[in-house]
Design an enzyme around this catalytic site. Structure first.
Site, PDB file in Angstrom:
ATOM      1  CB  ILE A  13      -8.112   5.296 -18.597  1.00  0.00           C
ATOM      2  CG1 ILE A  13      -7.224   5.127 -17.346  1.00  0.00           C
ATOM      3  CG2 ILE A  13      -8.308   3.965 -19.306  1.00  0.00           C
ATOM      4  CD1 ILE A  13      -7.766   4.185 -16.285  1.00  0.00           C
ATOM      5  CG  ASP A  32     -14.934  13.537 -20.330  1.00  0.00           C
ATOM      6  OD1 ASP A  32     -14.120  12.594 -20.313  1.00  0.00           O
ATOM      7  OD2 ASP A  32     -15.190  14.230 -19.322  1.00  0.00           O
ATOM      8  N   GLY A  37     -12.287  14.528 -16.136  1.00  0.00           N
ATOM      9  CA  GLY A  37     -11.380  14.663 -17.279  1.00  0.00           C
ATOM     10  C   GLY A  37     -11.126  16.125 -17.589  1.00  0.00           C
ATOM     11  CE1 TYR A 143     -14.368   4.050  -8.693  1.00  0.00           C
ATOM     12  CE2 TYR A 143     -12.945   2.408  -7.660  1.00  0.00           C
ATOM     13  CZ  TYR A 143     -13.306   3.167  -8.769  1.00  0.00           C
ATOM     14  OH  TYR A 143     -12.609   3.028  -9.950  1.00  0.00           O
ATOM     15  CG  ASN A 172      -3.747   0.776  -7.559  1.00  0.00           C
ATOM     16  OD1 ASN A 172      -4.309  -0.258  -7.209  1.00  0.00           O
ATOM     17  ND2 ASN A 172      -3.833   1.896  -6.869  1.00  0.00           N
ATOM     18  CB  VAL A 187      -0.680   6.971  -4.422  1.00  0.00           C
ATOM     19  CG1 VAL A 187      -0.330   5.644  -5.076  1.00  0.00           C
ATOM     20  CG2 VAL A 187       0.382   7.364  -3.421  1.00  0.00           C
ATOM     21  NE  ARG A 211      -4.006   0.210  -3.490  1.00  0.00           N
ATOM     22  CZ  ARG A 211      -4.176  -0.041  -2.200  1.00  0.00           C
ATOM     23  NH1 ARG A 211      -3.522  -1.013  -1.615  1.00  0.00           N
ATOM     24  NH2 ARG A 211      -5.034   0.677  -1.499  1.00  0.00           N
TER      25      ARG A 211
HETATM   26  C1  UD1 Z   1      -7.095   3.114  -7.334  1.00  0.00           C
HETATM   27  C2  UD1 Z   1      -7.889   3.956  -8.297  1.00  0.00           C
HETATM   28  C3  UD1 Z   1      -9.240   3.377  -8.479  1.00  0.00           C
HETATM   29  C4  UD1 Z   1      -9.082   1.963  -8.943  1.00  0.00           C
HETATM   30  C5  UD1 Z   1      -8.271   1.187  -7.939  1.00  0.00           C
HETATM   31  C6  UD1 Z   1      -8.007  -0.200  -8.432  1.00  0.00           C
HETATM   32  C7  UD1 Z   1      -7.202   6.303  -8.403  1.00  0.00           C
HETATM   33  C8  UD1 Z   1      -7.413   7.671  -7.897  1.00  0.00           C
HETATM   34  N1  UD1 Z   1      -7.961   5.343  -7.829  1.00  0.00           N
HETATM   35  O1  UD1 Z   1      -7.630   3.164  -6.000  1.00  0.00           O
HETATM   36  O2  UD1 Z   1      -9.962   4.097  -9.436  1.00  0.00           O
HETATM   37  O3  UD1 Z   1     -10.315   1.352  -9.119  1.00  0.00           O
HETATM   38  O4  UD1 Z   1      -7.016   1.806  -7.785  1.00  0.00           O
HETATM   39  O5  UD1 Z   1      -7.280  -0.907  -7.494  1.00  0.00           O
HETATM   40  O6  UD1 Z   1      -6.417   6.058  -9.308  1.00  0.00           O
HETATM   41  N2  UD1 Z   1      -1.999   7.247  -0.832  1.00  0.00           N
HETATM   42  C9  UD1 Z   1      -0.944   7.825  -0.142  1.00  0.00           C
HETATM   43  N3  UD1 Z   1      -0.676   9.133  -0.376  1.00  0.00           N
HETATM   44  C10 UD1 Z   1      -1.392   9.902  -1.245  1.00  0.00           C
HETATM   45  C11 UD1 Z   1      -2.463   9.300  -1.960  1.00  0.00           C
HETATM   46  C12 UD1 Z   1      -2.741   7.967  -1.708  1.00  0.00           C
HETATM   47  O7  UD1 Z   1      -0.277   7.157   0.660  1.00  0.00           O
HETATM   48  O8  UD1 Z   1      -1.063  11.087  -1.406  1.00  0.00           O
HETATM   49  C13 UD1 Z   1      -2.283   5.822  -0.582  1.00  0.00           C
HETATM   50  C14 UD1 Z   1      -3.739   5.494  -0.339  1.00  0.00           C
HETATM   51  O9  UD1 Z   1      -4.109   5.709   0.992  1.00  0.00           O
HETATM   52  C15 UD1 Z   1      -3.768   4.011  -0.744  1.00  0.00           C
HETATM   53  C16 UD1 Z   1      -2.731   3.930  -1.875  1.00  0.00           C
HETATM   54  O10 UD1 Z   1      -1.906   5.095  -1.750  1.00  0.00           O
HETATM   55  O11 UD1 Z   1      -3.352   3.203   0.314  1.00  0.00           O
HETATM   56  C17 UD1 Z   1      -3.331   3.934  -3.250  1.00  0.00           C
HETATM   57  O12 UD1 Z   1      -4.273   4.993  -3.296  1.00  0.00           O
HETATM   58  P1  UD1 Z   1      -4.876   5.534  -4.682  1.00  0.00           P
HETATM   59  O13 UD1 Z   1      -3.785   5.851  -5.618  1.00  0.00           O
HETATM   60  O14 UD1 Z   1      -5.878   6.586  -4.344  1.00  0.00           O
HETATM   61  O15 UD1 Z   1      -5.554   4.226  -5.293  1.00  0.00           O
HETATM   62  P2  UD1 Z   1      -6.626   3.170  -4.762  1.00  0.00           P
HETATM   63  O16 UD1 Z   1      -7.411   3.672  -3.607  1.00  0.00           O
HETATM   64  O17 UD1 Z   1      -5.905   1.868  -4.644  1.00  0.00           O
END
Ligand code: UD1
Length: 314
Positions: A13, A32, A37, A143, A172, A187, A211
């Protein structure tokens, strides 16, 4: 033209905001420590920015980095829910103390405005959708607590010290230069890199988790608009930055599968500790306060991100 400091400039970002600032003719300084990063993210712009490799907890480096700066974009963080569950104290330092140190350095240096990467994680598991800024926060993970407490410090600094501050609650975010390689990565970045490599992605849960996946261009635009908006409209306030559309993990998987041509399967695993189930934003406050608009939707963002990943691999 403004002089801007971007903390976390080597993150996905921060490096995107820095590129947009340069395109607008701003003088850009970046900080940084390469913890999350990477040097590759700023390689192409390093000759155009005043880059300082330093930790967000290094108060001397922050004082020097804020000197002569008009605007601070505070993006440095360890942006991971599971990482914070695993290591609450280790993430508290950069995520919350770091924010306080940046605020202190900014006010002492006479910075005009500070914009902060807040998080939609602050809303927690309240079943009411969409999330509006007027809702009571309910952070679940460490967090989310750290990011929410940072917002409250920003509001305090606006009231008590007259530093203009704006908290942007990111939902996200995804796009080029996002690191896909860690178990803590976002994800979409993970799915894209796995499917391009022919590896099987894993969905935590049954796939119905949703999301408000937001392409990076929207975040960059929100930051630039909020940096320019009249203080009376934005200072001391919190705004959602998102698209207002909710996509399930299964829908996201299907869309990435379609674009990448992945022919493999999908694993299902138990839900992750600290995760929230559904998240989608009401974006009307940002629209009213600083004319925020969605400039790039999910399909466009996925196409661009996948194209970038293919090029980065080749
Ligand atoms: C993300 C951000 C976070 C931000 C938030 C805002 C990242 C790493 N985290 O958190 O900084 O503040 O959004 O809402 O960008 N999942 C899977 N498979 C995977 C990885 C994740 O199913 O391989 C699922 C997770 O369990 C979760 C969803 O995908 O249910 C989103 O996970 P993730 O992308 O880590 O984001 P957040 O936890 O929502």
């Amino acid at each position: 033209m403004a002089t801007a400091l971007v903390t976390g400039v080597a993150g996905f970002i921060g490096s995107s905001i820095a590129r947009a600032l340069l395109a607008e003719g701003a003088t850009v300084r970046g900080l940084d420590n390469f913890s999350t990063g990477s040097p590759a993210n700023i390689e192409a712009i390093q000759s155009q920015i005043d880059f300082r490799q330093a930790d967000i907890l290094d108060r001397d480096a922050l004082a020097s980095a804020c000197h002569g700066v008009d605007l601070v974009f505070h993006e440095a963080a360890i942006p991971s829910v599971p990482k914070s569950v695993e290591d609450p104290i280790g993430t508290h330092g950069p995520n919350l103390n770091g924010t306080l140190y940046v605020l202190e350095a900014a006010r002492h240096a006479g910075v005009k405005r500070l914009l902060y990467a807040a998080s939609s994680a602050a809303y927690g598991d309240d079943p009411i959708l969409p999330k509006t800024e007027a809702m009571l926060p309910g952070p679940i993970s460490p967090y989310a607590v750290q990011k929410l407490a940072g917002e409250q410090y920003l509001a305090s600094y606006a009231r008590v010290f007259g530093l203009e501050t704006v908290s942007l609650r990111y939902f996200n975010i995804f796009g080029p230069r996002q690191d896909p390689s860690s178990q803590y990565s976002g994800v979409l970045a993970r799915f894209i890199s796995q499917m391009l490599a022919g590896q099987t992605p894993t969905i935590f849960g049954d796939g119905s988790t949703s999301r408000d996946f937001t392409y990076i261009d929207n975040v960059v635009s929100a930051n630039l608009l909020a940096a320019r908006a009249p203080a009376a409209h934005v200072s001391g306030k919190v705004f959602n930055v998102a698209t207002g559309r909710r996509i399930t993990l299964l829908q996201a998987y299907d869309e990435i599968k379609r674009i990448t041509g992945y022919t493999g399967t999908l694993n299902l695993a138990p839900e992750r500790e600290g995760d929230i189930k559904h998240s989608v934003a009401d974006i009307s406050l940002a629209q009213q306060a600083f004319q925020y608009q969605v400039v790039a939707d999910l399909a466009f963002g996925l196409e661009r991100t996948i194209a970038w990943c293919k090029e980065a691999k080749s």
